[in-house]
Design an enzyme around this catalytic site. Structure first.
Site, PDB file in Angstrom:
ATOM      1  N   ASP A 221      39.025  43.873  41.327  1.00 18.12           N
ATOM      2  CA  ASP A 221      37.920  43.570  40.416  1.00 18.12           C
ATOM      3  C   ASP A 221      36.726  44.514  40.680  1.00 18.12           C
ATOM      4  O   ASP A 221      36.132  45.055  39.746  1.00 18.12           O
ATOM      5  CB  ASP A 221      37.498  42.104  40.582  1.00 18.12           C
ATOM      6  CG  ASP A 221      36.312  41.765  39.708  1.00 18.12           C
ATOM      7  OD1 ASP A 221      36.486  41.662  38.485  1.00 18.12           O
ATOM      8  OD2 ASP A 221      35.196  41.629  40.246  1.00 18.12           O
ATOM      9  N   LYS A 225      35.081  47.646  38.295  1.00 14.51           N
ATOM     10  CA  LYS A 225      33.658  47.836  37.981  1.00 14.51           C
ATOM     11  C   LYS A 225      33.201  49.245  38.379  1.00 14.51           C
ATOM     12  O   LYS A 225      32.458  49.907  37.650  1.00 14.51           O
ATOM     13  CB  LYS A 225      32.826  46.777  38.685  1.00 14.51           C
ATOM     14  CG  LYS A 225      33.056  45.384  38.103  1.00 14.51           C
ATOM     15  CD  LYS A 225      32.526  44.286  39.006  1.00 14.51           C
ATOM     16  CE  LYS A 225      32.802  42.914  38.398  1.00 14.51           C
ATOM     17  NZ  LYS A 225      32.608  41.823  39.356  1.00 14.51           N
ATOM     18  N   GLY A 343      29.994  33.585  37.118  1.00  9.56           N
ATOM     19  CA  GLY A 343      29.777  32.229  36.620  1.00  9.56           C
ATOM     20  C   GLY A 343      29.803  32.245  35.098  1.00  9.56           C
ATOM     21  O   GLY A 343      29.446  33.257  34.478  1.00  9.56           O
TER      22      GLY A 343
HETATM   23  P1  NHO Z   1      39.525  32.021  32.162  1.00 11.05           P
HETATM   24  O1  NHO Z   1      38.739  30.777  32.403  1.00 11.05           O
HETATM   25  O2  NHO Z   1      40.862  32.161  32.768  1.00 11.05           O
HETATM   26  O3  NHO Z   1      39.654  32.202  30.593  1.00 11.05           O
HETATM   27  C1  NHO Z   1      40.438  33.181  29.963  1.00 11.05           C
HETATM   28  C2  NHO Z   1      40.975  32.558  28.696  1.00 11.05           C
HETATM   29  O4  NHO Z   1      41.616  33.565  27.895  1.00 11.05           O
HETATM   30  C3  NHO Z   1      42.014  31.498  28.984  1.00 11.05           C
HETATM   31  O5  NHO Z   1      41.651  30.345  28.253  1.00 11.05           O
HETATM   32  C4  NHO Z   1      43.314  32.089  28.441  1.00 11.05           C
HETATM   33  O6  NHO Z   1      44.156  31.106  27.877  1.00 11.05           O
HETATM   34  C5  NHO Z   1      42.797  33.016  27.357  1.00 11.05           C
HETATM   35  N1  NHO Z   1      43.716  34.118  27.057  1.00 11.05           N
HETATM   36  C6  NHO Z   1      44.310  34.967  27.913  1.00 11.05           C
HETATM   37  N2  NHO Z   1      45.091  35.852  27.249  1.00 11.05           N
HETATM   38  C7  NHO Z   1      44.968  35.552  25.937  1.00 11.05           C
HETATM   39  C8  NHO Z   1      45.517  36.089  24.737  1.00 11.05           C
HETATM   40  N3  NHO Z   1      46.349  37.137  24.765  1.00 11.05           N
HETATM   41  N4  NHO Z   1      45.171  35.527  23.555  1.00 11.05           N
HETATM   42  C9  NHO Z   1      44.332  34.470  23.522  1.00 11.05           C
HETATM   43  N5  NHO Z   1      43.774  33.929  24.606  1.00 11.05           N
HETATM   44  C10 NHO Z   1      44.090  34.446  25.813  1.00 11.05           C
HETATM   45  O7  NHO Z   1      38.663  33.322  32.603  1.00 11.05           O
HETATM   46  P2  NHO Z   1      37.083  33.515  32.495  1.00 11.05           P
HETATM   47  O8  NHO Z   1      36.446  33.279  33.801  1.00 11.05           O
HETATM   48  O9  NHO Z   1      36.569  32.793  31.304  1.00 11.05           O
HETATM   49  O10 NHO Z   1      37.030  35.085  32.217  1.00 11.05           O
HETATM   50  C11 NHO Z   1      37.144  35.593  30.913  1.00 11.05           C
HETATM   51  C12 NHO Z   1      36.850  37.089  30.927  1.00 11.05           C
HETATM   52  O11 NHO Z   1      35.513  37.285  31.390  1.00 11.05           O
HETATM   53  C13 NHO Z   1      37.765  37.888  31.890  1.00 11.05           C
HETATM   54  O12 NHO Z   1      38.053  39.150  31.312  1.00 11.05           O
HETATM   55  C14 NHO Z   1      36.884  38.090  33.097  1.00 11.05           C
HETATM   56  O13 NHO Z   1      37.192  39.282  33.811  1.00 11.05           O
HETATM   57  C15 NHO Z   1      35.529  38.244  32.404  1.00 11.05           C
HETATM   58  N6  NHO Z   1      34.422  38.035  33.303  1.00 11.05           N
HETATM   59  C16 NHO Z   1      34.270  36.837  33.950  1.00 11.05           C
HETATM   60  C17 NHO Z   1      33.268  36.706  34.885  1.00 11.05           C
HETATM   61  C18 NHO Z   1      33.074  35.374  35.560  1.00 11.05           C
HETATM   62  O14 NHO Z   1      32.088  35.157  36.282  1.00 11.05           O
HETATM   63  N7  NHO Z   1      33.971  34.406  35.347  1.00 11.05           N
HETATM   64  C19 NHO Z   1      32.444  37.854  35.143  1.00 11.05           C
HETATM   65  C20 NHO Z   1      32.582  39.001  34.374  1.00 11.05           C
HETATM   66  C21 NHO Z   1      33.578  39.083  33.465  1.00 11.05           C
HETATM   67  O15 NHO Z   1      30.602  38.923  36.195  1.00 11.05           O
HETATM   68  C22 NHO Z   1      31.676  38.059  36.368  1.00 11.05           C
HETATM   69  C23 NHO Z   1      32.660  38.698  37.316  1.00 11.05           C
HETATM   70  O16 NHO Z   1      32.770  39.898  37.416  1.00 11.05           O
HETATM   71  C24 NHO Z   1      33.547  37.765  37.988  1.00 11.05           C
HETATM   72  C25 NHO Z   1      34.272  38.412  39.167  1.00 11.05           C
HETATM   73  N8  NHO Z   1      35.435  37.630  39.463  1.00 11.05           N
HETATM   74  C26 NHO Z   1      33.340  38.427  40.353  1.00 11.05           C
HETATM   75  O17 NHO Z   1      32.396  39.240  40.409  1.00 11.05           O
HETATM   76  O18 NHO Z   1      33.567  37.581  41.279  1.00 11.05           O
END
Ligand code: NHO
Length: 362
Positions: A221, A225, A343
């Site tokens: 991850d 970035k 988050g």
């Molecule tokens: P989830 O909760 O697993 O949700 C993903 C959803 O997408 C699921 O419901 C899944 O069913 C759906 N899905 C997957 N493939 C699909 C498809 N082909 N068609 C339709 N639906 C599909 O994951 P999140 O947490 O909601 O994350 C969603 C996106 O946001 C990811 O790309 C993740 O990388 C991005 N994101 C999340 C965060 C965070 O805090 N959760 C951050 C940035 C981007 O800044 C954060 C970060 O970098 C987190 C990182 N892990 C860290 O720094 O610790």
């Protein structure tokens, strides 16, 4: 009247997607013009859409859960959005590589994209080029602030630096909300700290980790970035695996099949992380997971380093990121951005803010 409305398709309704939907609903109420029409929403299994391009935002999650419709194939979504009565925006809240691979298609059809998904910008260098070429030809807009540092202004800052003629020489810091949280709670500056595997579980429950927490612990991850930031700095980094990345996954768990199985077995390996923590403590330091890009030497690296307890990186709290930009203009006093880096709500904020930018530009 069509110019006064935009059509929005949302793919993915997980941790970030759900927060985005509630921010979208509040935005639609706060800003009646242009009218924001949700016209498609899908999870990986189900979808909601109608021939009149109208899906109510309010109860959409219940509707999605009880829907009998399957998601459209990606080319079909592109056709559907290209035929919308007014400009269309795709919001990709998944971490899907397949959707990322289809960005050039969407952009070439004039569909703008906002997303927190890192895969499109940190995949192959060819995909990166195809995406920006498609956008520049069609004029469709593309924003991905939350692909780095959640809602923190990291991508917009590096773009502004470069676009205004500054030269980035070095970028360094803590780029992972999960890793920040883990080390701040496992190896705090004061006090004993928790058990490694228990903190990993907490980070997952708090919505900080990637859908599969191994993508955080193996350093990928952060590598993604850094790939994005290196490319904006002018380095054509080929992929997130083309530079040294330290993994914190125990060797024995590298091949387990699921994220859940991994979390279940992780407690057996807590002593490995304890040793690393103790070694740092013996020198009066703390260990943290950091990344850096040195533009002149083209060196990108990700891994563990030890810091004096008085160092700003040692003193971070919660899931905070800290990112320092060294540039020609800023000289030896870097431009520093710090704050929550993971988050649902703070990540969705970056997505919603990007959406607002796109709406004002199309
Ligand atoms: P989830 O909760 O697993 O949700 C993903 C959803 O997408 C699921 O419901 C899944 O069913 C759906 N899905 C997957 N493939 C699909 C498809 N082909 N068609 C339709 N639906 C599909 O994951 P999140 O947490 O909601 O994350 C969603 C996106 O946001 C990811 O790309 C993740 O990388 C991005 N994101 C999340 C965060 C965070 O805090 N959760 C951050 C940035 C981007 O800044 C954060 C970060 O970098 C987190 C990182 N892990 C860290 O720094 O610790």
């Amino acid at each position: 009247t069509t110019a006064n409305q935009v059509f929005i398709a949302v793919i993915g309704a997980g941790g970030v997607g759900k927060c985005f939907l509630s921010q979208l609903s509040a935005l639609a109420k706060r800003r009646p013009t242009p009218k924001l029409n949700l016209c498609y929403i899908s999870s990986s299994k189900k979808a909601v859409f109608n021939s009149d391009y109208s899906v109510g935002i309010e109860n959409v999650l219940q509707e999605l859960a009880s829907s009998s419709k399957s998601p459209m194939a990606l080319p079909q979504i592109a056709d559907y959005l290209a035929a919308a009565p007014s400009k269309a925006i795709l919001v990709d809240n998944t971490s899907s590589q397949d959707i990322a691979d289809a960005y050039p298609l969407f952009l070439s059809r004039g569909i703008s994209i906002v997303t927190p998904n890192k895969k499109a910008f940190s995949g192959s260098y060819k995909l990166w080029q195809d995406i920006f070429t498609a956008a520049s030809i069609s004029g469709a807009k593309l924003y991905h602030e939350s692909s780095c540092g959640a809602g923190l202004p990291i991508i917009s800052t590096i773009k502004d630096l470069v676009d205004t003629g500054d030269e980035v020489t070095k970028i360094e810091g803590v780029f992972s909300g999960t890793m920040s949280f883990l080390f701040n709670s496992f190896a705090p500056v004061e006090g004993a700290g928790g058990q490694w595997s228990a903190e990993v579980k907490k980070a997952k429950d708090l919505g900080y980790t990637e859908p599969d927490p191994r993508d955080d612990l193996n350093g990928l991850d952060v590598a993604r970035k850094l790939t994005i930031l290196a490319r904006y700095s002018g380095l054509p980094v080929e992929s997130p695996t083309s530079f040294p990345v330290q993994s914190l996954i125990p060797k024995e768990l590298e091949t387990v099949s699921s994220g859940d199985e991994f979390l279940e077995k992780l407690p057996q390996f807590d002593s490995q992380m304890e040793e690393i923590k103790l070694a740092a403590e013996k020198q009066g330091k703390v260990v943290r997971f950091v990344g850096s890009i040195d533009v002149a030497s083209k060196a990108v690296k990700v891994g563990l380093e030890t810091f004096d307890k008085s160092h700003p990186i040692a003193a971070l709290k919660g899931s905070d990121n800290i990112i320092s930009f060294y540039t020609k203009r800023y000289g030896s006093n870097p431009l520093i951005i710090q704050g929550a880096g993971a988050g649902g709500d703070v990540t969705a904020m970056g997505v919603t803010a990007d959406l607002i930018k796109v709406i004002s530009q199309i």
